[in-house]
Design a protein around this motif. Structure first.
Motif, short mmCIF file in Angstrom:
data_model
loop_
_atom_site.label_atom_id
_atom_site.label_comp_id
_atom_site.label_asym_id
_atom_site.label_seq_id
_atom_site.Cartn_x
_atom_site.Cartn_y
_atom_site.Cartn_z
N LEU A 319 0.85 -1.20 0.00
CA LEU A 319 0.00 0.00 0.00
C LEU A 319 0.88 1.24 0.00
CD1 LEU A 319 -2.80 1.36 0.23
CD2 LEU A 319 -2.53 1.29 2.71
N ASP A 320 1.91 1.21 0.84
CA ASP A 320 2.79 2.37 0.93
C ASP A 320 3.65 2.54 -0.33
OD1 ASP A 320 3.53 4.54 2.92
OD2 ASP A 320 5.50 3.83 2.26
N ALA A 321 4.10 1.41 -0.89
CA ALA A 321 4.93 1.47 -2.10
C ALA A 321 4.14 2.05 -3.28
CB ALA A 321 5.46 0.08 -2.45
N LEU A 322 2.90 1.66 -3.40
CA LEU A 322 2.10 2.14 -4.53
C LEU A 322 1.65 3.58 -4.33
CD1 LEU A 322 -0.17 -0.98 -5.27
CD2 LEU A 322 2.04 -0.38 -6.27
N SER A 323 1.35 3.96 -3.11
CA SER A 323 0.74 5.26 -2.85
C SER A 323 1.76 6.38 -2.67
CB SER A 323 -0.14 5.19 -1.59
OG SER A 323 -0.97 4.05 -1.64
N TRP A 332 0.72 6.21 -7.29
CA TRP A 332 -0.47 5.89 -8.08
C TRP A 332 -1.67 6.66 -7.54
CZ3 TRP A 332 -0.99 -0.12 -9.03
CH2 TRP A 332 0.17 -0.58 -9.66
N PRO A 333 -2.66 6.93 -8.41
CA PRO A 333 -3.89 7.54 -7.91
C PRO A 333 -4.66 6.55 -7.01
CG PRO A 333 -3.91 7.36 -10.32
CD PRO A 333 -2.65 6.73 -9.85
N GLU A 334 -5.41 7.11 -6.07
CA GLU A 334 -6.10 6.31 -5.06
C GLU A 334 -6.92 5.15 -5.65
OE1 GLU A 334 -8.17 8.63 -2.17
OE2 GLU A 334 -9.31 6.92 -1.40
N ARG A 336 -6.64 3.56 -8.41
CA ARG A 336 -5.81 2.52 -9.01
C ARG A 336 -5.21 1.62 -7.92
NH1 ARG A 336 -0.47 3.37 -12.62
NH2 ARG A 336 -0.04 1.17 -13.03
N VAL A 337 -4.83 2.22 -6.82
CA VAL A 337 -4.27 1.45 -5.70
C VAL A 337 -5.34 0.48 -5.17
CG1 VAL A 337 -3.28 1.56 -3.38
CG2 VAL A 337 -2.73 3.34 -5.06
N LYS A 338 -6.54 1.02 -5.01
CA LYS A 338 -7.65 0.21 -4.49
C LYS A 338 -7.93 -0.97 -5.42
CE LYS A 338 -11.93 1.35 -2.09
NZ LYS A 338 -12.86 2.45 -1.83
N GLU A 339 -8.01 -0.68 -6.71
CA GLU A 339 -8.26 -1.75 -7.70
C GLU A 339 -7.19 -2.82 -7.66
OE1 GLU A 339 -8.59 0.21 -11.51
OE2 GLU A 339 -10.35 1.35 -10.78
N GLU A 340 -5.92 -2.38 -7.49
CA GLU A 340 -4.80 -3.33 -7.45
C GLU A 340 -4.98 -4.32 -6.29
OE1 GLU A 340 -2.58 -3.53 -9.77
OE2 GLU A 340 -0.82 -4.55 -8.96
N PHE A 341 -5.38 -3.82 -5.15
CA PHE A 341 -5.58 -4.71 -3.99
C PHE A 341 -6.74 -5.67 -4.21
CE2 PHE A 341 -2.69 -1.89 -1.78
CZ PHE A 341 -1.96 -2.81 -1.05
N LEU A 342 -7.80 -5.16 -4.81
CA LEU A 342 -8.95 -6.04 -5.08
C LEU A 342 -8.54 -7.13 -6.07
CD1 LEU A 342 -11.80 -3.38 -5.13
CD2 LEU A 342 -11.33 -5.10 -3.35
N LYS A 343 -7.73 -6.74 -7.06
CA LYS A 343 -7.26 -7.69 -8.07
C LYS A 343 -6.34 -8.74 -7.46
CE LYS A 343 -4.09 -7.01 -11.51
NZ LYS A 343 -3.41 -6.01 -12.36
N MET A 344 -5.49 -8.31 -6.53
CA MET A 344 -4.46 -9.20 -5.97
C MET A 344 -4.93 -9.97 -4.73
SD MET A 344 -1.95 -9.11 -7.90
CE MET A 344 -1.10 -8.20 -9.15
N SER A 345 -6.16 -9.72 -4.29
CA SER A 345 -6.70 -10.43 -3.14
C SER A 345 -6.82 -11.91 -3.48
CB SER A 345 -8.08 -9.86 -2.77
OG SER A 345 -8.64 -10.59 -1.70
N GLY A 346 -6.20 -12.76 -2.70
CA GLY A 346 -6.25 -14.20 -2.96
C GLY A 346 -5.08 -14.68 -3.79
N SER A 347 -4.34 -13.77 -4.46
CA SER A 347 -3.12 -14.20 -5.16
C SER A 347 -1.90 -13.65 -4.41
CB SER A 347 -3.14 -13.76 -6.63
OG SER A 347 -3.38 -12.37 -6.72
N GLN A 348 -1.65 -12.33 -4.53
CA GLN A 348 -0.53 -11.76 -3.78
C GLN A 348 -0.84 -11.69 -2.28
OE1 GLN A 348 0.80 -8.02 -5.45
NE2 GLN A 348 2.55 -7.84 -4.09
N PHE A 349 -2.10 -11.41 -1.95
CA PHE A 349 -2.46 -11.13 -0.54
C PHE A 349 -3.54 -12.05 0.00
CE2 PHE A 349 -1.58 -6.97 -2.66
CZ PHE A 349 -0.31 -6.79 -2.13
N GLN A 350 -3.49 -12.27 1.31
CA GLN A 350 -4.56 -13.00 1.97
C GLN A 350 -5.86 -12.19 1.89
OE1 GLN A 350 -3.90 -13.73 6.17
NE2 GLN A 350 -5.80 -14.92 6.36
N PRO A 351 -6.94 -12.81 1.43
CA PRO A 351 -8.20 -12.05 1.28
C PRO A 351 -8.66 -11.35 2.56
CG PRO A 351 -8.39 -14.23 0.26
CD PRO A 351 -7.07 -14.20 0.96
N TYR A 368 -2.22 9.49 2.74
CA TYR A 368 -1.64 9.72 1.40
C TYR A 368 -2.32 10.85 0.65
CZ TYR A 368 0.47 5.28 2.44
OH TYR A 368 1.16 4.29 3.05
N ARG A 369 -3.47 11.28 1.15
CA ARG A 369 -4.15 12.37 0.45
C ARG A 369 -3.38 13.66 0.73
NH1 ARG A 369 -9.09 9.86 2.66
NH2 ARG A 369 -9.53 8.21 1.16
#
Ligand code: C2E
Ligand code: SIN
Ligand code: SIN
Ligand code: FE
Ligand code: FE
Length: 384
Positions: A319-323, A332-334, A336-351, A368-369
């Protein structure tokens, strides 16, 4: 057995019973405030006083301070005031039948509290160097005699010896903990100062990890460990050459391979520590780049094989690296960061960790704002 002897035996038995009932509570208590209240209660029961307090010397302010009950504000008096002050200054014990007949008595305390002090005992607490660290004070003997006996003074003296040891070790423990916290902070800052990133990554990752841990319902003790250990997750970056660590733009495969050794390196630096917390931090350092699907490094652990603190730190770290701006990317814009986590839930990250992030997104992302975005020369492109 004479009647006198029998009474004494009963009395000793009562004191032993009291000690045995208080000791486990006292041994388990780590907060100084609560210790003072517990030991004052013990002293009061042992000598049958109406009131009892344990005063500690505060050398910085030249005062004595105490807590008389849970939840009540602490009391403070000048270090030489009244009987307690006399004992603190001289190291002598006092056995007083009537306070008002003694010019060492400080009447102001009675005036303030509308209490009538009559009989008093004070006993100094000595630390292991023989210095006065506090004073036990018992007021108004309960029972027929209304005055304390020499036996009472001896009993309070024994309680004071036991209390002094307890207070001293509690002070040492909190001193050690403070030292440990400071070392951890310094270590974390050291790894950050090597890289030319905007400051605060370490503290943000620690704060976010703790918030995620709370949101996941972890016990307070685990949250504390996570808060204290995550600042060291990138400690191994200390061992990465500057040309790699601070390279503007994309790393070559070879450079990236060098970079990836930082998690094992951090582990090696911390794992041999005698301190439990540092060994816990070693495991966070080693596991913060593992992936839920097993495609991370250095061990390729999968799912619950990855230590929980590592799974949480991974989300906070990314989260910190992307933001934030990095030497190799713009923030990254907010959305896009959010979408990345939703996309990576269950693959890169524990859901479950991503769920905790989403459930508290506004609060967590707030830091980060309005963050300054100047000074980065990258294209914003991702390696992946
Ligand atoms: P970092 O900058 O703190 O990044 C931490 C992690 O954020 C990365 O660990 C990666 O897991 C994640 N991350 C970064 N970008 C993305 C992304 O676009 N999508 C997703 N899902 N995750 C992303 P990683 O890859 O192991 O990198 C570790 C460290 O290596 C980075 O820490 C950074 O210091 C360095 N690094 C990685 N790639 C580059 C690069 O292209 N150039 C430079 N100069 N350094 C890099
Ligand atoms: C960090 O300490 O992870 C930020 C510095 C960097 O990414 O090189
Ligand atoms: C990586 O190299 O995979 C992470 C860094 C990035 O994607 O920019
Ligand atoms: Fe890392
Ligand atoms: Fe990091």
């Amino acid at each position: 057995m004479t009647e006198q002897n029998e009474l004494q035996t009963q009395e000793s038995q009562k004191i032993l019973d009291l000690l045995f009932s208080y000791m486990p509570k006292i041994a388990a208590e780590r907060k100084m405030d609560n210790l003072l209240v517990l030991m004052a209660d013990l002293g009061r029961s042992i000598v049958s006083a109406d009131r009892c307090s344990l005063w500690l010397v505060d050398e910085d302010s030249n005062e004595l301070w105490t807590k008389v009950a849970h939840g009540v504000k602490e009391l403070r008096i000048p270090a030489d005031a009244g009987f307690a002050g006399y004992s603190a200054q001289t190291g002598e014990s006092l056995l007083i039948a009537d306070a008002y007949q003694d010019n060492r008595f400080d009447r102001r305390s009675d005036e303030k509290t509308h209490y009538r002090t009559a009989s008093v005992m004070t006993v100094p607490l000595m630390n292991s160097q023989g210095k006065v660290m506090g004073v036990f004070q018992a007021i108004n003997k309960v029972g027929e005699t209304k005055v304390f006996s020499r036996e009472d003074l001896e009993r309070l003296g024994l309680t004071a010896v036991y209390s002094a040891k307890t207070v001293e070790s509690a002070m040492l423990t909190s001193e050690l903990e403070a030292t440990q916290r400071e070392i951890i902070h310094i270590l974390g800052e050291a790894s950050e100062s090597r890289s030319q990133e905007t400051g605060g990554h370490i503290q943000r990752v620690a704060g976010i990890s703790a918030k995620l841990a709370v949101a996941m319902g972890l016990p307070a003790e685990e949250v504390d460990k996570i808060r204290l250990a995550t600042p060291m997750h990138d400690l191994g970056k200390i061992g990465i050459p500057d040309s790699v660590l601070n390279k503007p733009g994309k790393l070559t495969d070879e450079e990236y391979a060098i970079m990836k050794t930082h998690s094992e390196l951090g582990y090696t630096m911390l794992a041999s520590s005698k301190r439990k917390l540092l060994r816990y931090a070693a495991n966070v350092a080693r596991s913060h780049h593992e992936r839920w699907d097993g495609r991370g490094y250095p061990l390729g652990l999968k799912g619950n094989e990855i230590p929980l603190a590592g799974r949480i730190c991974a989300v906070a770290d990314v989260l910190d690296a992307l933001s934030s701006p990095r030497c190799y990317k713009a923030p990254w814009p907010e959305e896009r960061v959010k979408e990345e986590f939703l996309k990576m839930s269950g693959s890169q990250f524990q859901p479950e960790v991503v769920d905790a992030l989403m459930a508290n997104w506004d609060e967590i992302f707030a830091c980060y704002r309005n963050a300054p975005h100047d000074g980065d020369d990258s294209t914003g492109e991702s390696r992946r």
